[in-house]
Design an enzyme around this catalytic site. Structure first.
Site, PDB file in Angstrom:
ATOM      1  CE1 TYR A  22      42.336  34.688  37.575  1.00 46.24           C
ATOM      2  CE2 TYR A  22      40.531  33.117  37.734  1.00 46.24           C
ATOM      3  CZ  TYR A  22      41.710  33.648  38.235  1.00 46.24           C
ATOM      4  OH  TYR A  22      42.242  33.157  39.390  1.00 46.24           O
ATOM      5  CG  ASP A  65      38.904  42.414  36.870  1.00 49.49           C
ATOM      6  OD1 ASP A  65      38.737  41.218  37.184  1.00 49.49           O
ATOM      7  OD2 ASP A  65      39.966  43.028  37.090  1.00 49.49           O
ATOM      8  CE  LYS A 107      46.891  40.385  36.934  1.00 47.96           C
ATOM      9  NZ  LYS A 107      47.619  39.115  37.151  1.00 47.96           N
TER      10      LYS A 107
HETATM   11  P1  KE4 Z   1      44.806  37.875  41.849  1.00 47.92           P
HETATM   12  O1  KE4 Z   1      43.868  37.363  42.930  1.00 47.92           O
HETATM   13  O2  KE4 Z   1      45.528  36.742  41.142  1.00 47.92           O
HETATM   14  O3  KE4 Z   1      45.763  38.958  42.371  1.00 47.92           O
HETATM   15  O4  KE4 Z   1      43.955  38.616  40.743  1.00 47.92           O
HETATM   16  C1  KE4 Z   1      42.912  37.918  40.121  1.00 47.92           C
HETATM   17  C2  KE4 Z   1      42.596  38.586  38.786  1.00 47.92           C
HETATM   18  C3  KE4 Z   1      41.489  39.405  38.699  1.00 47.92           C
HETATM   19  N1  KE4 Z   1      41.176  40.028  37.546  1.00 47.92           N
HETATM   20  C4  KE4 Z   1      41.946  39.885  36.441  1.00 47.92           C
HETATM   21  C5  KE4 Z   1      41.572  40.596  35.184  1.00 47.92           C
HETATM   22  C6  KE4 Z   1      43.101  39.059  36.479  1.00 47.92           C
HETATM   23  O5  KE4 Z   1      43.865  38.927  35.376  1.00 47.92           O
HETATM   24  C7  KE4 Z   1      43.439  38.399  37.670  1.00 47.92           C
HETATM   25  C8  KE4 Z   1      44.639  37.482  37.783  1.00 47.92           C
HETATM   26  N2  KE4 Z   1      45.315  37.191  36.559  1.00 47.92           N
HETATM   27  C9  KE4 Z   1      45.962  35.889  36.481  1.00 47.92           C
HETATM   28  C10 KE4 Z   1      46.659  35.708  35.135  1.00 47.92           C
HETATM   29  N3  KE4 Z   1      45.919  36.060  34.028  1.00 47.92           N
HETATM   30  C11 KE4 Z   1      46.918  35.702  37.615  1.00 47.92           C
HETATM   31  C12 KE4 Z   1      47.832  34.517  37.485  1.00 47.92           C
HETATM   32  C13 KE4 Z   1      47.573  33.479  38.534  1.00 47.92           C
HETATM   33  O6  KE4 Z   1      46.388  33.205  38.810  1.00 47.92           O
HETATM   34  O7  KE4 Z   1      48.585  32.962  39.064  1.00 47.92           O
END
Ligand code: KE4
Length: 435
Positions: free
Chosen positions: A152, A247, A275
Site C-alpha cells: 500500500y 516506499d 510517519k
Molecule cells: P499516509 O498518506 O497515510 O501518511 O501514508 C500512506 C502510506 C504510504 N506508504 C506506506 C507503506 C504506508 O503504510 C502508508 C500508510 N499506512 C497506513 C496503515 N498501514 C495508514 C493508516 C491509514 O490509512 O489511516
C-alpha cells in the site's frame, strides 16, 4: 456495522461518539483503517495518549501497539517532542516561505538514509509516494509503473489496485472513482516472485519508469522479501533503466535509523518516507539520487507543491524525534521486547494447537491465524480473519490495543517496559484460550 458485544459493555461514550461522528463524517472516521471494518464493532474514541498508553473516552487505558500506525516509536507526548513543538508554536505555525527547520530535518534524513542525497517534504506518505512515481515517469520519460499486490502506498489513484491496508481489509482493492485509463500503465505483480518480474521486464523493460514496493511489507501484515526477489529488483531496474523506489513510509526510522534499506543493505534510487519523520505530525518526504531529485521543480521540470509542506511545527517534531532516535537508538531494546512478544504469542498458539504464523522484523510484527507460511498477499489471505477479530477484541478487553486488521503490522513502542510486554503476553495467552 453491528456494534460488537464488547463495545456495548463498558464503552458507551465511544459508542455515542461514533454514532454522532457517523452523522457528520463518512463512516464516522477520517481514514477507513480506523473504522474497525476488519474486526467489527465500534471504534474506540481516544481521549488522550501518553508514552505507551492510549486512553479512551470511557477511561479505559490500553498498551498502544498501533502507535498512530507507526509514527509514535518514542511513545506519545515525548518530553523532547512536546518541548520542541511548543517552542515552535510560539514562532508561528506556518509561513508559506522557507525556514531553516526544513533544511535541518532534511540534513537529518540525508545523514540517516543511505541512498538519500536530496529530499523534498510533503504532508503525507501518500503525497510522497505519488510524487516519487511522477518523478520516476518524468525522469525516464516512460509511463509504466510496477507495484506489488498487498503493498500500500497511500490513496494514489494509479496505485489503488490490489492495495493493502484498509483497501484490502475492506475487500475493495480496486477503488471506484479510479478511471481505467489511470491504471492502464500500472502493472501489479506478486510480491516475492522474481520470475514474474523478470518476465515483465523481458516484455516491457524499455517502457517501465519505476518499480515501487514496501521493502519490508506491513500493509498485508508483515511480509519479508527474499534475497532473490531483492536482487532481481535491483538487477532488472538497473539493466533496463527503470528507477527502484522503496516506499519506507512505514519502515523508515522504524526498523533501524537508516530504515529497511540500511538493514538489508539495499540501494534504491528513490525512497518515500513518512510517519516517524513527522513525530506524529503530518510529514511525508521523498528523496534519493541527486541527479534524479534535481528534476523536481523548481530545480527541474517535474511539478510538485504543497501549502504545508515543510511546516515549521511539523519540522520541529520531526527534528526532535530523529535527534532522539540518533542520540538514544531504541532498536536493540525494541528487538528484545518484540522477540519476547513473538515467543509468548507463538507459545500460546502452540499450546492451544491454533494454526499461526508470526512474521516479525524488529518492532514490526503480525500474528497471522493461518498454518501457511505468509510470503505474499495470497498466503496472507489464507488467514482466519474471524479468529483474528475475536483475538483483537479479547486483547482489547485485556488492555492491549492491536492494529484493527489481520492485514496490518503491529508496532512495539519505545516507551514500553518489560512489565508491559509480560502483561501483553499474559493477555495473549488468555485471549488465545478463547479462540
Ligand atoms: P499516509 O498518506 O497515510 O501518511 O501514508 C500512506 C502510506 C504510504 N506508504 C506506506 C507503506 C504506508 O503504510 C502508508 C500508510 N499506512 C497506513 C496503515 N498501514 C495508514 C493508516 C491509514 O490509512 O489511516
Amino acid at each position: 456495522m453491528p456494534p460488537s458485544p464488547y463495545t456495548t459493555v463498558g464503552r458507551p461514550k465511544s459508542l455515542a461518539a461514533f454514532e454522532r461522528a457517523q452523522r457528520l463524517i463518512p463512516g464516522g472516521v477520517n481514514s477507513p483503517a480506523r473504522a474497525f471494518g476488519g474486526v467489527g464493532g465500534t471504534p474506540l474514541f481516544i481521549a488522550n495518549a501518553h508514552a505507551q498508553f492510549l486512553e479512551d473516552l470511557d477511561g479505559h487505558r490500553y498498551l498502544d501497539f498501533i502507535g498512530s500506525w507507526g509514527p509514535m516509536i518514542l511513545g506519545h507526548c515525548h518530553p523532547k517532542v512536546v518541548e520542541a513543538t511548543t517552542a515552535a508554536l510560539h514562532r508561528g505555525t506556518s509561513y508559506g516561505a522557507p525556514c531553516e527547520a526544513e533544511s535541518e530535518l532534511a540534513a537529518l534524513v540525508i545523514d540517516a538514509v543511505p541512498t538519500v542525497e536530496m529530499v523534498r517534504f510533503t504532508s503525507s506518505g501518500t503525497e510522497a509516494a505519488m510524487s516519487a512515481l511522477r518523478l520516476a515517469r518524468g525522469f525516464t520519460g516512460r509511463d509504466v509503473v510496477v507495484k506489488f499486490a498487498g503493498c500500500y502506498h497511500g490513496h494514489v489513484d494509479s496505485l489503488l489496485v490490489s492495495a493493502g491496508s484498509s483497501a484490502l481489509t475492506l475487500g475493495v482493492p480496486n477503488s471506484p472513482g479510479v478511471p481505467a485509463d489511470t491504471v492502464k500503465d500500472t502493472v501489479v505483480l506478486r510480491y516475492n516472485d522474481p520470475q514474474q518480474l523478470a518476465d515483465l521486464f523481458a516484455a516491457k523493460g524499455d517502457r517501465i519508469a519505476g518499480v515501487m514496493l514496501e521493502p519490508i511489507a506491513g500493509n498485508m501484515g508483515l511480509v519479508t522479501p527474499t534475497p532473490e526477489f531483492r536482487k532481481a529488483l535491483r538487477d532488472l531496474t538497473h539493466k533496463h533503466g527503470a528507477l527502484l523506489i522503496y516506499d519506507e513510509v512505514m519502515t523508515g526510522f522504524r526498523l533501524s535509523y537508516g530504515g529497511a534499506q540500511q538493514l538489508l543493505g539495499d540501494t534504491p534510487d528513490v525512497t518515500a518516507l513518512g510517519k516517524i519523520i513527522g513525530g506524529g505530525y503530518p510529514v511525508g518526504a521523498y528523496g534519493g539520487r541527486a541527479d534524479v531529485m534535481k528534476r523536481v521543480m523548481p530545480a527541474g521540470p517535474v511539478f510538485q507543491a504543497g501549502t504545508l509542506s515543510g511546516n515549521p511545527v511539523a519540522m520541529a517534531a520531526g527534528i526532535a524525534t530523529l535527534t532522539e532516535l540518533k542520540a538514544n537508538p531504541p532498536y536493540e531494546r525494541l528487538e528484545k521486547l518484540s522477540a519476547k512478544i513473538e515467543a509468548g504469542f507463538t507459545a500460546a498458539c502452540r499450546e492451544r494447537n491454533i494454526p499461526h504464523r508470526f512474521n516479525r522484523v524488529g518492532s514490526m510484527w503480525t500474528l497471522f491465524f493461518t498454518g501457511t507460511p505468509v510470503t505474499d498477499l495470497d498466503t496472507a489471505k489464507t488467514s482466519d480473519t474471524d479468529r483474528f477479530a475475536r483475538f483483537f477484541w479479547a486483547m482489547m478487553d485485556r488492555g492491549v490495543y492491536l492494529p484493527c486488521s489481520q492485514f496490518e503490522a503491529a508496532f512495539t513502542c519505545g516507551a514500553m517496559t518489560d512489565a508491559d510486554i509480560d502483561a501483553t503476553v499474559r493477555a495473549a495467552a488468555e485471549s488465545v484460550a478463547l479462540l
